[in-house]
Design a protein around this motif. Structure first.
Motif, PDB file in Angstrom:
ATOM      1  N   SER A  60     -11.104  17.819 -33.146  1.00 18.23           N
ATOM      2  CA  SER A  60      -9.835  17.764 -32.486  1.00 18.23           C
ATOM      3  C   SER A  60      -8.742  17.414 -33.109  1.00 18.23           C
ATOM      4  CB  SER A  60      -9.380  16.886 -31.532  1.00 18.23           C
ATOM      5  OG  SER A  60      -9.881  15.727 -31.200  1.00 18.23           O
ATOM      6  N   GLU A 244     -12.425  18.568 -21.427  1.00 13.61           N
ATOM      7  CA  GLU A 244     -12.268  19.098 -22.738  1.00 13.61           C
ATOM      8  C   GLU A 244     -10.864  19.986 -22.609  1.00 13.61           C
ATOM      9  OE1 GLU A 244     -11.313  18.745 -26.755  1.00 13.61           O
ATOM     10  OE2 GLU A 244     -12.884  17.659 -25.852  1.00 13.61           O
ATOM     11  N   LYS A 713      -8.702  10.375 -22.779  1.00 20.76           N
ATOM     12  CA  LYS A 713      -7.886  11.367 -22.979  1.00 20.76           C
ATOM     13  C   LYS A 713      -6.895  11.069 -22.641  1.00 20.76           C
ATOM     14  CE  LYS A 713     -10.994  14.134 -24.796  1.00 20.76           C
ATOM     15  NZ  LYS A 713     -11.313  14.369 -26.598  1.00 20.76           N
TER      16      LYS A 713
END
Length: 758
Positions: A60, A244, A713
């Motif tokens: 990422s 994700e 996240k």
């Protein structure tokens, strides 16, 4: 105890501890240490040499640069500098992946991220497409059988959802586009026996990993869907969800909202007849609307964008064009002259139009980008009836962006009579102006949460339900079963439970009007019918609320984002007006956080992309140029945007020489416009907007889901948004530049962009 003074000593102790006793090493290297210090150092060495199971996946942060590094059963994805460092550290840690090695790599990563060597190249984002998989996926491994003609092929699921599946095979194998799939082990659990029956799935092999299959369910068996839904919801706390997709969606939505709230562009919505219905505005839109205001903001926008022009644009293949306009004050009235670049080219009137616009002092240029509006079943299901009726009439969405008209000096003549065909009759029409962001509640009085059984009589039929909240003039009622109504309509309400508490009030057949319906037909929003003074419901609830203030819980009057406005925002962001780069800033300088694609400008998108189809911002803008622009914006002049022309071209003689000029002078422009000297000319208008996080309010529905699914996240996203510093948009104005060279008007100062003090 702080061990930082002993860092150099620890770096020596760790590799030596694999071959010597720690006590002896400390006696030789640190003979004067006390007992506590020796104990702390020994404990730290043992911690650093203990095995680690954390996987380093940096795809990422460094897309297209990471390589697979397999070691001791763990798959790491590292860029080349960290991979080399990983191999070197293995020698110090006796070939083992330990906590010390992991922490050393994390420190290297922090240093690598701060290097100001290059503008990074992130992938393009389409900001309003939502989560790629519409339902929750559960990270769950179970045997999966793919029923082929010969014999079942076994694989393992990596994650599972109601409508999809990710399967890993032991070896890549060619498969048909559709296969029958069953779950032999999962079917043994209580209530999941239906999963033993093979059901059809569509197969999509992964290009990067042939042994990994993405599968979409083609079966609509309600029993099976209910079983999978129940299993996923029950197992979610234990196995967790894959965050994700959700993280990527929230990230792109936040960037899109920054674009929506701070850009110069104004989003307009039109119906099927081309009539302007709604304008979605931000803090920059005030001056644009005031230019087209007579009685209310923007009521003259239909003079600029008549239905005929909108319908003509919708029939043309190009998705964007430039529109020029100026207002000329006659002896008795004002005249609006409006023409796009195609009309001016066809009538060979560009020079005269610009000249007269400069004389009038009201010349404006706009960049238009029109696209059709698309509804999806999922979007309609989340709307209430009023929102659906309001939005279903919309057919076209247009980005209106004011651009600076920079004119080159040249002598000439012109006559305004030549522009008579471009006069547009004033069309004053009220439109709905909707500010982007949160909206205030439409309920004028306080509402109180209270559940009580009721009956509704609608067209002679009785429907059971209960109140969700109540107020003096209105009720919100949930029904046991959904119904279909033509809103607005009259109903009679019987307050079953409340009527048994007192015979003083007649609480049957109370007249109410249904003003809205939501919750897929289960929730009704009612308002009293008739005058307040004689309405029994108003009198009863006024007395009830007055006598029970300490027992009832009032709903706070807070601002919220209606579902229809969320839908309107996402329709707007599905096709941005220009390629947009979101720029972050940390200790190492500026970097590209993300890039929002603009499919309407295909040539410019190709130019701004590298061979991997990634966003390549440094092709046009250097870090030094961006720093100078931001410095200009930080000056106390009140400007929120800065614009700059960037000219690029290649040599016409085939030598391969290229030129890039920033705001070139007249001589440089003439050279680059000469086809004998240069070819492939592209003129890009760079508009940079300085962002301030305190001015932004990210209203993204998926954000709460992300926080619940993955706190890590969510924290990563918060860090990125805190570093968000600027937004850059690029417009292709090559045609404008070519035409302005034919201008035969006196020299004039450039028309500036509308400024804002916000």
């Amino acid at each position: 105890m702080d061990l930082s003074p002993y860092k150099t000593l620890l770096n020596k102790l760790v590799p030596l501890s694999y071959h010597h006793e720690l006590d002896g090493l400390l006696d030789n290297l640190l003979p004067g240490a006390d007992t506590e210090t020796r104990f702390k150092l020994q404990a730290e060495v043992r911690r650093l040499t203990s095995s680690c199971l954390r996987v380093l996946d940096l795809r990422s942060l460094f897309p297209e640069q990471c390589r697979l590094v397999r070691h001791q059963g763990l798959d790491h994805w590292l860029p080349e500098p960290l991979e080399q460092r990983f191999r070197a550290l293995l020698n110090d840690f006796n070939g083992d992946y330990t906590r010390g090695l992991y922490e050393a790599l994390i420190a290297e990563l922090a240093t690598l991220r701060k290097l100001p060597a290059q503008f990074n190249t992130p992938p393009w984002h389409l900001p309003a497409m939502g989560v790629r998989r519409k339902e929750h996926r559960l990270r769950f491994v179970t045997p999966v059988w793919l029923h082929l003609d010969n014999e079942p092929l076994q694989g393992n699921s990596l994650d599972i959802s109601v409508g999809g599946l990710l399967v890993q095979l032991s070896a890549p194998q060619a498969l048909p586009k559709q296969v029958m799939v069953s779950f032999p082990e999962l079917a043994k659990q209580p209530g999941l026996s239906c999963l033993a029956t093979p059901q059809p799935y569509r197969v999509s092999p992964s290009q990067d990993e042939p042994g990994r299959l993405k599968m979409q369910s083609l079966d609509e068996d309600p029993e099976r869907q209910q079983a999978l839904t129940q299993f996923i919801e029950q197992s979610r706390p234990r196995y967790g969800l894959d965050a994700e997709d959700l993280y990527t969606t929230v990230q792109a939505q936040c960037w899109g909202q920054a674009l929506l709230e701070t850009s110069l562009s104004l989003s307009l919505f039109f119906d099927k007849q081309g009539e302007l219905q709604n304008a979605l505005t931000n803090r920059q839109s005030g001056k644009t609307l005031s230019l087209w205001q007579q009685d209310t903001p923007g009521d003259l926008l239909t003079t600029l964008l008549s239905p005929e022009r909108i319908l003509r644009m919708s029939r043309q293949s190009q998705g964007s064009l430039l529109l020029y306009v100026f207002r000329h004050q006659g002896q008795s009235q004002s005249f609006h002259f409006v023409a796009d670049q195609h009309e001016l080219e066809q009538h060979q009137a560009y020079s005269v139009f610009i000249s007269e616009g400069l004389k009038a002092g009201t010349l404006q240029c706009y960049y238009l980008s029109l696209r059709s509006v698309h509804f999806t079943d999922q979007a309609i299901e989340t709307l209430d009836l009023q929102g659906m009726r309001q939005l279903q009439q919309l057919q076209w969405q247009l980005w209106l962006t004011p651009l600076p008209v920079q004119i080159a000096p040249a002598p000439a003549e012109g006559n305004i009579q030549q522009l008579a065909s471009f006069i547009r009759k004033t069309r004053q029409r009220s439109i709905t102006v909707t500010p982007a962001g949160r909206q205030a509640s439409k309920r004028q009085e306080a509402r109180f949460k209270y559940q009580s059984g009721v009956e509704l009589t609608i067209a002679g039929q009785v429907h059971a339900g209960h109140t969700e909240d109540l107020s003096n003039c209105g009720l919100q009622i949930s029904l046991a079963k959904p119904i279909r109504l033509d809103i607005p309509c009259l109903v009679n309400v019987n307050l079953l439970e409340l009527s048994t508490r007192s015979r003083q009030w007649k609480l049957k057949k109370l007249p109410y009007r249904v003003i809205n319906q939501s919750g897929n037909g289960r929730v009704l929003h009612l308002r009293i019918e008739g005058p307040r003074e004689t309405h029994p419901g108003f009198q009863f609830f006024s007395a009830l609320l007055e006598q029970n203030q300490d027992k009832l819980r009032a709903r706070p009057e807070s601002h919220h984002t209606p579902t229809w406005l969320t839908w309107l925002n996402r329709q707007t962001l599905q096709q941005p007006p220009a390629p947009t780069f979101m720029l972050g800033r940390n200790d190492g300088g500026f970097y590209v956080q993300g890039a929002i694609a603009c499919l309407a400008q295909g040539d410019l998108m190709s130019f701004l992309s590298n061979e991997y189809q990634q966003a390549h911002f440094s092709r046009l803008v250097s870090r030094q140029l961006l720093q100078s622009i931001i410095t200009e914006l930080l000056r106390p002049t009140g400007k929120s945007h800065q614009s700059l022309e960037i000219w690029t071209a290649t040599a016409a003689d085939g030598s391969g020489k290229t030129w890039q000029r920033l705001a070139p002078d007249a001589g440089q422009r003439a050279f680059l416009l000469n086809p004998e000297q240069a070819k492939e000319l592209r003129v890009s208008l760079l508009i940079v907007n300085r962002l301030q996080l305190r001015q932004l309010d990210y209203v993204v529905p998926e954000r709460n889901s992300l926080t619940q699914t993955s706190l890590h996240k969510a924290q990563l996203l918060e860090q990125q948004l805190a570093e968000l510093a600027a937004m850059s948009q690029l417009f292709d104005i090559t045609d404008m530049v070519r035409w302005r060279q034919t201008l035969t008007a006196p020299a004039a100062a450039p028309a500036p962009l509308p400024d804002s003090t916000g």
